[in-house]
Motif scaffolding. Structure first.
Motif, mmCIF file in Angstrom:
data_model
loop_
_atom_site.group_PDB
_atom_site.id
_atom_site.type_symbol
_atom_site.label_atom_id
_atom_site.label_comp_id
_atom_site.label_asym_id
_atom_site.label_seq_id
_atom_site.Cartn_x
_atom_site.Cartn_y
_atom_site.Cartn_z
ATOM 1 N N PHE A 96 -6.278 -9.243 -4.411
ATOM 2 C CA PHE A 96 -5.439 -9.393 -3.349
ATOM 3 C C PHE A 96 -4.403 -10.169 -3.841
ATOM 4 O O PHE A 96 -3.840 -11.297 -3.668
ATOM 5 N N LEU A 97 -3.553 -9.541 -5.120
ATOM 6 C CA LEU A 97 -2.308 -9.862 -5.503
ATOM 7 C C LEU A 97 -1.205 -9.112 -5.048
ATOM 8 O O LEU A 97 -1.548 -7.842 -4.874
ATOM 9 N N GLY A 98 -0.130 -9.654 -4.829
ATOM 10 C CA GLY A 98 0.936 -9.129 -4.317
ATOM 11 C C GLY A 98 0.961 -8.573 -2.965
ATOM 12 O O GLY A 98 1.207 -7.268 -2.544
ATOM 13 N N MET A 99 0.516 -9.385 -2.117
ATOM 14 C CA MET A 99 0.095 -9.201 -0.794
ATOM 15 C C MET A 99 1.286 -8.956 -0.080
ATOM 16 O O MET A 99 1.441 -8.155 1.055
ATOM 17 N N CYS A 100 2.219 -9.943 -0.170
ATOM 18 C CA CYS A 100 3.594 -10.276 0.486
ATOM 19 C C CYS A 100 4.378 -8.912 0.856
ATOM 20 O O CYS A 100 4.637 -8.366 1.841
ATOM 21 N N SER A 101 4.602 -8.289 -0.459
ATOM 22 C CA SER A 101 5.524 -7.091 -0.219
ATOM 23 C C SER A 101 4.793 -5.773 0.377
ATOM 24 O O SER A 101 4.920 -4.896 0.982
ATOM 25 N N PHE A 102 3.419 -5.948 0.096
ATOM 26 C CA PHE A 102 2.525 -5.034 0.652
ATOM 27 C C PHE A 102 2.538 -4.802 2.007
ATOM 28 O O PHE A 102 2.724 -3.953 2.606
ATOM 29 N N VAL A 103 2.347 -5.958 2.792
ATOM 30 C CA VAL A 103 2.488 -5.865 4.109
ATOM 31 C C VAL A 103 3.795 -5.620 4.754
ATOM 32 O O VAL A 103 3.993 -5.008 5.755
ATOM 33 N N ALA A 104 4.996 -6.172 4.186
ATOM 34 C CA ALA A 104 6.290 -6.061 4.595
ATOM 35 C C ALA A 104 6.720 -4.827 4.452
ATOM 36 O O ALA A 104 7.257 -4.267 5.332
#
Lengths: 394, 202
Positions: free
Chosen positions: B25-33
């Motif tokens: 679960f690393l790099g979630m922010c840009s993954f979701v956006a």
């Protein structure tokens, strides 16, 4: 039927807008639709006339599942009955809640999910766990996306994978009951498992025990057997150790495994019915089975000691069941015909990879879920190819 | 002790079994956006893969030549500086990628918007650099890991974008629209990827 119709006529106002029970109108409507064709018709063009609506479609799948259901009763006995009841009951509660809150109808899609789900579980699964699984599947896998026709995953697969990951000890290991044999099989048996927290069977087992105690020593009409001595590893579990069960036994289904998928021949009966009625798309089925076959063949050639033969893989575990009944779900599989081939190849190949190299003994459920996940991207690729081709033609 | 895992095994493990996004679960922010459109997701994924593969190599060099306790060039233990040095390297590299994308694909540049410079603080990238220190990889292993992690991240975000494109036809309840349903779908994705467990491991 007129009598039933009159009852519906009589109680209808109670459930309509302003009536006393208008809150549970979806429940009323679902029951009415179960008996009669929907009274509401669309007004004005355009509309197509096709007898194959969602309801008929789902009915066809249920008929296709019947051989598996019969096999489940024959091999694993009466415990399948409460499993079906709990599965339908728990899933229906979720459906009903969503329908009430969102003021929508209850769709027939659930009739299929509710029957498929117990078929792919071990015969000794605790009933509460089955309820948790089906509720998870219906809620996360379907209802959050808007219900039947709008889901992006197959709800039964989501529930199955969730249970496999959340309760590994009840979903694998010492849970596989030896199947019945002979004329009656286990049709009159009710097999339960002893859990550390005591018997978990509740009312049903009590009822069954009551009968068996009354039979007084003689082999009673119903028997309640306890599990310890009667489990054994599944064919797939044995295969990991290098033992392969005879293919004929696999095809007939007299092996341990999930309750409805052991009998390859019964699954084929139902599956071919679905192919003939074109409810299941043959492209998906054929490409799954073919890719799995080729992959298994290649592996078997490289090392026959370690990898089972392709025909063995065809009938083992849930491959046939998954290919015919779960991967063909029209909503969560790709829409393009080319995409269906790619989807099938992906599922077959991943299932074989997991079976032969992975930590899990059975990979069909994971591979179908992966197929569902890849489906939109596969479609997108085929769309863009088609668009490019159209542009070039101009 | 058995043979050290080869770079190619690490590469595949980083894509499937130890996927940066779905397992850690690393790099979630840009993954979701940035997972609304497949094309945007693919662009960002490519950029992240490039940055990951290159920065793991650079950071490996810096760590082993300068920062480590028994480093080649400097005998002093500067290991505690690794966080700040790694981030600086990543930031510099991302600046370079940003200029590159702006020059060659202005469309992608505007589609990615703020998330292109934000690759700098994409935890997947710093995470990869730190993991290769923890796991004591050599150079080929590090690059294999960085590249694989990038491909795995791209795969995850493209799949997610595909599902979100399909979800436009879904009827999602109001409170779940947007990020919540994206996180739930991510959970299902992660469940499916667990199926690969045991095939390759690092």
């Amino acid at each position: 039927m007129k009598f039933v119709y009159r009852i519906f006529e009589k109680v209808r106002p109670t459930f309509e807008e302003g009536g006393k029970l208008s809150l549970i109108h979806p429940l009323y409507e679902a029951i009415e639709n179960f008996f009669f064709a929907p009274a509401a018709v669309s007004i004005g063009a355009p509309y197509g006339r096709d007898p194959l609506d969602v309801k008929r479609y789902m009915t066809a799948v249920i008929i296709g599942l019947l051989p598996c259901v019969l096999a489940a009763f024959y091999f694993y006995g009466l415990r399948f009955l409460p499993m079906i009841i709990v599965s339908y009951g728990a899933g229906f509660v979720v459906e009903l809640l969503f329908a009430i809150v969102r003021k929508e109808k209850i769709a027939e899609g659930f009739l299929v999910t509710g029957l498929i789900f117990p078929l792919v579980l071990p015969p000794t699964i605790p009933l509460w766990m089955l309820a948790v699984g089906v509720m998870f599947g219906v809620c996360i896998g379907k209802e959050l996306f808007g219900g039947t026709g709008r889901n992006i995953f197959n709800p039964a697969i989501v529930g199955r994978v969730f249970l496999a990951l959340a309760y590994p000890s009840q979903m694998s290991g010492e849970v596989w009951v030896k199947p019945g044999h002979g004329i009656l099989g286990r049709v009159l048996d009710y097999v339960t498992i002893k859990t550390p927290t005591g018997p978990d069977e509740g009312v049903m087992a009590t009822v069954v025990k009551f009968f068996s105690v009354n039979a007084d020593g003689v082999r009673s009409f119903f028997t309640v057997e306890h599990i310890e001595a009667i489990t054994s590893a599944t064919p797939l579990g044995l295969a990991k150790k290098g033992e392969f069960i005879d293919v004929m036994r696999l095809a007939i289904g007299e092996v341990t495994g999930s309750i409805g998928e052991t009998s390859g021949l019964m699954v084929l009966c139902g599956g071919i019915f679905l192919l003939i009625t074109r409810v299941a798309n043959w492209r998906t089925v054929v490409s799954i089975l073919l890719s799995a076959f080729i992959m298994a063949f290649a592996l078997h050639q490289s090392n026959p000691e370690k990898f089972a033969s392709p025909t063995w893989h065809m009938f083992a575990g849930g491959l046939l069941f998954g290919a015919f009944f779960m991967a063909t779900d029209p909503v969560s599989s790709p829409n393009t015909n080319g995409g269906k081939y790619v989807y099938g190849i992906l599922i077959g190949a991943v299932a074989m990879l997991i079976r032969n190299f992975g930590a899990y003994t059975e990979g069909v459920m994971f591979s179908i879920l992966l197929g569902n996940i890849f489906a939109p991207v596969i479609d997108e690729i085929f769309f863009s190819i088609r668009i490019r081709r159209l542009k070039n033609e101009e | 002790m058995d043979e050290p895992t080869t770079a190619i095994v690490i590469f595949f493990a980083a894509i499937f079994t130890n996927n940066m996004l779905l397992a850690s679960f690393l790099g979630m922010c840009s993954f979701v956006a940035c997972s609304v459109l497949i094309s945007t997701a693919l662009g960002l994924g490519t950029a992240v893969t490039l940055v990951l593969a290159c920065t793991t190599a650079i950071n490996y060099g810096i760590y082993h030549l300068i920062l480590k306790a028994d480093a080649v060039w400097l005998a002093t233990d500067l290991g505690f500086l690794k966080f700040i040095v790694f981030i600086a390297v990543i930031a510099a590299f991302v600046q370079f990628v940003e200029m590159f994308v702006e020059r060659f694909s202005p469309k992608l540049y505007f589609a990615l918007g703020i998330f292109l410079p934000l690759i700098t603080v994409n935890c997947a990238i710093l995470g990869a650099s730190l993991l290769l220190v923890i796991n004591e990889y050599n150079l080929p292993q590090s690059v294999g890991f960085g590249f694989g992690a990038g491909i795995g991240w791209t795969l995850a975000i493209v799949l997610m974008a595909g599902l979100r494109q399909k979800m436009r036809y879904s009827d999602i309840p109001e409170p779940f629209k947007g990020v919540p349903i994206a996180l739930m779908v991510t959970g299902v994705l992660a469940m499916a990827f667990i199926g690969f467990a045991g095939m390759v491991s690092i």
